[in-house]
Design a protein around this motif. Sequence first.
Motif, short mmCIF file in Angstrom:
data_model
loop_
_atom_site.label_atom_id
_atom_site.label_comp_id
_atom_site.label_asym_id
_atom_site.label_seq_id
_atom_site.Cartn_x
_atom_site.Cartn_y
_atom_site.Cartn_z
N PRO A 191 13.67 -15.08 33.75
CA PRO A 191 12.86 -16.29 33.54
C PRO A 191 11.63 -15.98 32.69
O PRO A 191 11.04 -14.91 32.76
CB PRO A 191 12.47 -16.73 34.95
N VAL A 192 11.27 -16.94 31.88
CA VAL A 192 10.14 -16.78 30.98
C VAL A 192 8.90 -17.37 31.65
O VAL A 192 8.94 -18.48 32.19
CB VAL A 192 10.41 -17.51 29.65
N SER A 193 7.83 -16.63 31.62
CA SER A 193 6.61 -17.12 32.25
C SER A 193 5.91 -18.13 31.33
O SER A 193 5.90 -17.96 30.10
CB SER A 193 5.66 -15.96 32.57
N PRO A 194 5.34 -19.18 31.91
CA PRO A 194 4.62 -20.16 31.08
C PRO A 194 3.44 -19.55 30.33
O PRO A 194 3.10 -20.00 29.24
CB PRO A 194 4.13 -21.20 32.10
N ALA A 195 2.84 -18.51 30.88
CA ALA A 195 1.72 -17.85 30.19
C ALA A 195 2.19 -17.17 28.91
O ALA A 195 1.50 -17.19 27.89
CB ALA A 195 1.05 -16.85 31.12
N GLU A 196 3.38 -16.59 28.94
CA GLU A 196 3.93 -15.93 27.76
C GLU A 196 4.25 -16.95 26.67
O GLU A 196 3.98 -16.73 25.50
CB GLU A 196 5.20 -15.18 28.16
N VAL A 197 4.82 -18.09 27.08
CA VAL A 197 5.13 -19.16 26.13
C VAL A 197 3.84 -19.74 25.54
O VAL A 197 3.73 -19.95 24.33
CB VAL A 197 5.96 -20.27 26.81
N ALA A 198 2.84 -19.96 26.39
CA ALA A 198 1.56 -20.50 25.93
C ALA A 198 0.86 -19.54 24.97
O ALA A 198 0.27 -19.97 23.98
CB ALA A 198 0.65 -20.82 27.12
N ALA A 199 0.94 -18.24 25.24
CA ALA A 199 0.31 -17.26 24.36
C ALA A 199 0.96 -17.27 22.98
O ALA A 199 0.28 -17.21 21.96
CB ALA A 199 0.40 -15.87 24.98
N ALA A 200 2.29 -17.37 22.94
CA ALA A 200 2.98 -17.43 21.66
C ALA A 200 2.62 -18.72 20.92
O ALA A 200 2.38 -18.69 19.71
CB ALA A 200 4.49 -17.35 21.86
N ASN A 201 2.56 -19.84 21.63
CA ASN A 201 2.22 -21.12 20.99
C ASN A 201 0.79 -21.13 20.48
O ASN A 201 0.52 -21.65 19.40
CB ASN A 201 2.44 -22.28 21.96
N LEU A 202 -0.13 -20.57 21.25
CA LEU A 202 -1.53 -20.55 20.80
C LEU A 202 -1.72 -19.61 19.60
O LEU A 202 -2.67 -19.76 18.85
CB LEU A 202 -2.45 -20.14 21.96
N ALA A 203 -0.80 -18.67 19.43
CA ALA A 203 -0.82 -17.80 18.25
C ALA A 203 -0.19 -18.50 17.04
O ALA A 203 -0.14 -17.94 15.96
CB ALA A 203 -0.10 -16.49 18.54
N GLY A 204 0.33 -19.71 17.25
CA GLY A 204 0.87 -20.50 16.15
C GLY A 204 2.35 -20.31 15.89
O GLY A 204 2.85 -20.67 14.83
N ARG A 205 3.09 -19.77 16.86
CA ARG A 205 4.52 -19.57 16.63
C ARG A 205 5.32 -20.04 17.85
O ARG A 205 4.79 -20.15 18.95
CB ARG A 205 4.84 -18.13 16.30
N LEU A 206 6.58 -20.32 17.60
CA LEU A 206 7.48 -20.71 18.67
C LEU A 206 7.89 -19.50 19.50
O LEU A 206 8.11 -18.42 18.96
CB LEU A 206 8.76 -21.32 18.10
N HIS A 207 8.00 -19.68 20.78
CA HIS A 207 8.57 -18.65 21.65
C HIS A 207 10.10 -18.77 21.53
O HIS A 207 10.63 -19.87 21.35
CB HIS A 207 8.12 -18.88 23.09
N PRO A 208 10.83 -17.66 21.59
CA PRO A 208 12.30 -17.74 21.46
C PRO A 208 12.95 -18.70 22.46
O PRO A 208 13.98 -19.29 22.16
CB PRO A 208 12.76 -16.30 21.71
N SER A 209 12.35 -18.89 23.61
CA SER A 209 12.93 -19.82 24.60
C SER A 209 12.78 -21.28 24.18
O SER A 209 13.41 -22.15 24.76
CB SER A 209 12.27 -19.61 25.96
N GLN A 210 11.97 -21.57 23.17
CA GLN A 210 11.74 -22.94 22.73
C GLN A 210 12.61 -23.34 21.54
O GLN A 210 12.50 -24.45 21.04
CB GLN A 210 10.27 -23.13 22.35
N ARG A 211 13.48 -22.48 21.10
CA ARG A 211 14.32 -22.80 19.94
C ARG A 211 15.24 -23.97 20.20
O ARG A 211 15.61 -24.69 19.29
CB ARG A 211 15.12 -21.58 19.51
N GLY A 212 15.61 -24.17 21.45
CA GLY A 212 16.47 -25.29 21.80
C GLY A 212 15.82 -26.64 21.58
O GLY A 212 16.50 -27.65 21.44
N LYS A 213 14.50 -26.68 21.54
CA LYS A 213 13.80 -27.94 21.26
C LYS A 213 13.90 -28.32 19.80
O LYS A 213 13.79 -29.47 19.44
CB LYS A 213 12.34 -27.84 21.68
N VAL A 214 14.07 -27.33 18.94
CA VAL A 214 14.21 -27.59 17.51
C VAL A 214 15.68 -27.77 17.15
O VAL A 214 16.05 -28.71 16.46
CB VAL A 214 13.60 -26.43 16.69
N LEU A 215 16.50 -26.85 17.63
CA LEU A 215 17.93 -26.92 17.36
C LEU A 215 18.61 -27.63 18.53
O LEU A 215 19.38 -27.05 19.28
CB LEU A 215 18.51 -25.52 17.16
#
Length: 171
Positions: free
Chosen positions: A4-28
């Motif tokens: 499982p991916v932690s929300p803090a890890e996803v938020a850190a990637a997003n705040l750095a201006g990039r998609l987290h690999p777990s969020q690719r399904g929202k685009v594709l």
Amino acid sequence: MTTPVSPAEVAAANLAGRLHPSQRGKVLDVVFWILLIVGVAMVLLAVILPLTTDVFSSAKSGQSLAAMPFVVLLAVLCLFFCWRRYRDLHRPLILITGWTHDFGKASCTDEYPIGMRFQSQGIMTAERRELRAGGKTYLPSREMWALIQPNRNNTLCLLPRSKVLVNVIPS
């Protein structure tokens, strides 16, 4: 087995201006895959059908060839939209931080950095969730709408071209 991916890890990637690999399904998403399948099918139809049938030598070839521009145009449009969506995977995210105001049923204005509006017309009509930020209107999914907390500061993580809201981080 995926961890499982932690929300803090996803938020850190997003705040750095990039998609987290777990969020690719929202685009594709499903729309991307349907467009890709239709586009590839139209390309195959436009290339293979004339080669495997006697479309050019038969008396009715005019009817079959008249549909060819439509098939080619549909293939080009489908594949173009897929290409644009795929390129969004590599584009930097737009981050908009500010006070989130709930307009209720009134129309959203640019008076606040982030404005939200939920509208339910009646029994048989669809609900409409609007988010106004950075001078643009976004239509977030139910999942993203549930993350937005009105009357406080939020950070929205948006894809610039496809106008997809990928994350909401309370500030």
